[in-house]
Design an enzyme around this catalytic site. Sequence first.
Site, PDB file in Angstrom:
ATOM      1  N   TYR A  25       9.026  -5.064  -8.002  1.00 48.49           N
ATOM      2  CA  TYR A  25       8.556  -5.624  -8.805  1.00 48.49           C
ATOM      3  C   TYR A  25       8.140  -6.316 -10.143  1.00 48.49           C
ATOM      4  O   TYR A  25       7.622  -7.050 -10.743  1.00 48.49           O
ATOM      5  CB  TYR A  25       7.222  -6.393  -7.770  1.00 48.49           C
ATOM      6  CG  TYR A  25       5.885  -5.057  -8.431  1.00 48.49           C
ATOM      7  CD1 TYR A  25       5.542  -4.531  -9.501  1.00 48.49           C
ATOM      8  CD2 TYR A  25       6.068  -4.265  -7.239  1.00 48.49           C
ATOM      9  CE1 TYR A  25       5.116  -3.381 -10.477  1.00 48.49           C
ATOM     10  CE2 TYR A  25       4.995  -3.091  -7.179  1.00 48.49           C
ATOM     11  CZ  TYR A  25       4.441  -3.014  -8.519  1.00 48.49           C
ATOM     12  OH  TYR A  25       3.424  -1.222  -9.568  1.00 48.49           O
ATOM     13  N   ASP A  56       0.630  -1.346  -0.443  1.00 50.49           N
ATOM     14  CA  ASP A  56       0.051  -0.148   0.181  1.00 50.49           C
ATOM     15  C   ASP A  56       1.147   1.156   0.001  1.00 50.49           C
ATOM     16  O   ASP A  56       1.219   2.045   1.064  1.00 50.49           O
ATOM     17  CB  ASP A  56      -1.020   0.041   1.466  1.00 50.49           C
ATOM     18  CG  ASP A  56      -2.240   1.129   1.098  1.00 50.49           C
ATOM     19  OD1 ASP A  56      -2.441   1.366  -0.112  1.00 50.49           O
ATOM     20  OD2 ASP A  56      -2.680   0.951   2.692  1.00 50.49           O
TER      21      ASP A  56
END
Length: 665
Positions: free
Chosen positions: A223, A115
């Site tokens: 990522y 988040d």
Amino acid sequence: MNPQEEINQLTDQLNELNYRYYITADSEVSDYEFDKLLEKLQQLEAQYPQFIRNDSPTHRVGGTISKEFEAVNHRFPMLSLGNTYNAGELADFDERVRKGLDGEPYEYICELKFDGVALSVWYENGVLVRGVTRGDGVRGDDITANVKTIRTLPLRINAENMPAVFEVRGEGFMPLSSFESLNKEREDIGEALLANPRNAASGTFKMQDSSVVAKRKMDCYLYQFLANEEVFESHEESLHWMKKAGFNVSPTWKKCKTLEEVLAFIDHWDIARYDLPLNTDGIVIKVNSIAQREILGYTAKSPRWAIAYKYKSESASTTLESVSYQLGRTGNVTPVANLKPVLLAGTVVKRASIHNANEIERLDLHLGDTVFVEKGGEIIPKITGVDTSKRSLAFEKVQFPTTCPECDTPLIRKEGEANHYCPNEKGCPPQIKGKIEHFIQRKALNIENLGTETIDLFYQKGIVKSPADLYELTKDKLANLEGFKEKSINNILSGVQKSKEIPFKQVLFGIGIRFVGATVAEKLASYFNNIDALAKATYEELLQVPEIGDRIAQSVVAYFQDEENQAYIEKLKAAGLQFIHESTEIVVEGNSLEGKTFVISGTFQNYGRDDLKVKIEANGGKVLSGVSGKLNFLIAGSDAGPSKLQKAEKLGVQVITEEEFEKML
């Protein structure tokens, strides 16, 4: 060695030390030695700016001021992901993948959905050249100067199979520890607390002064790898490559071969995510094979080969019993909901934040309402809504007070600000007691054996009405107080006496000038050297101090123009407090610690942390920043960090007490 060679050598050395510290948790030099090397590089770069490299570690500390951020087109669109909230919808996604691949075997990579703020970081010939926000997915803001302050993000890499131009994507975030420190700092200087780490991260990355961003210790998990040519056959390969190349890849990802394995991964992290150093709100499921991704393709908004599973926010409904109003040291009035106790995310919640008067109005709160309370990404539970179907006509509407709930002074709300505050700073009891509590805290005067209850008693009895009164305490004044024995009286008086040795920077923080936190106090102390020079400083002179802006300068000038504040400072001077800045010089005492390395954690009986560091270096030892296999000793005081203790135990590092350390000298 010529200047260019020396700059290159220092740049390479510091980048290597930075990588070892932040990526491999291996500290080769102390913070002091690192800072000295960095200072030397900064001086050389200032003298020879033509030789500054794009990967210079001086970019890490910030300093670039951006009046506005340039909008740039993404090389590859930053698409959003489709969301799912239950196993049934996930099974439908899996079925679409199976059909799209015509029954061909496939596997998934599951990653935590952090988040924070999506970032795109561009590299050319191994050097970081640009950092961009997601924006609308097609265009984002160029925030390169801010992105370079992320210590775990390499400014230069040298890896096998590296294209000349490539891009990595990840989630920039504010660690929970940084968020809590930032809110503590804001509380200390009288600013409204930030609601959650995600909003704090978003606001931080869009700041115009990168040196402020650097101080907030932002981080980033990478990522995704992108380039014009296909470098890897699978996403798994790219993750391993990024990790090996020095990128901060979260180790929480997992390869799953079936939907059942995916669901087990989701169930595991539904609980385990609360132990992470940052917030996460779901799981991202991606097809592993790059070739299969090409077959599955994209919709207009999102890839068909990936989906996000979102955890439901922890929520509960309960009754709003009352609203109380907390008054801080600086007069801010904060409404707090008192709730019928309810179990939420494993803990019993009795209170929730309402933030300010605007929020009370937005929610249209009435006493007795059935309210919905959430934790989700929030640190403090908050009310998110009201079940108006259960509201009775007899329920009274919550009205924000117009006068101070403690001293009845009319409240003020400045234009453009959400918070109300009480202007009666010298006569409002919670503000007065709050200033005394602020004064005695560890980061300020560090007066031990005094707590909130003792301060409250001293105030009620009229013994202490300001921090300066602490220095007029005597045995006779305390002897008649109930519960105060000779030992406790001596401990309090000893703590007060000891505080006279506390350095100027902490005294300045302790006196409680609005907007002057611990960091700002240190800057002002070292720039002006003494309280008299600071008191005479003009608004324009204050603005010359690094990191001092308009609001702080105005506050400092106003503080020293006040006659009561001037009298207060004179009383503290007469008491013998330190109002002159003295730079610490290390005087060699011996060599009993030569060749030994130490990490310090916790608080100590006979030393401040800085004192302990000086003591170690004065006796030939080195102080490192983190626990690694090369460390000799971890000196553990009270409240030592559990993660440091666990790591020391795991690596076989000897943990010693303050007494054991003293025996080594």
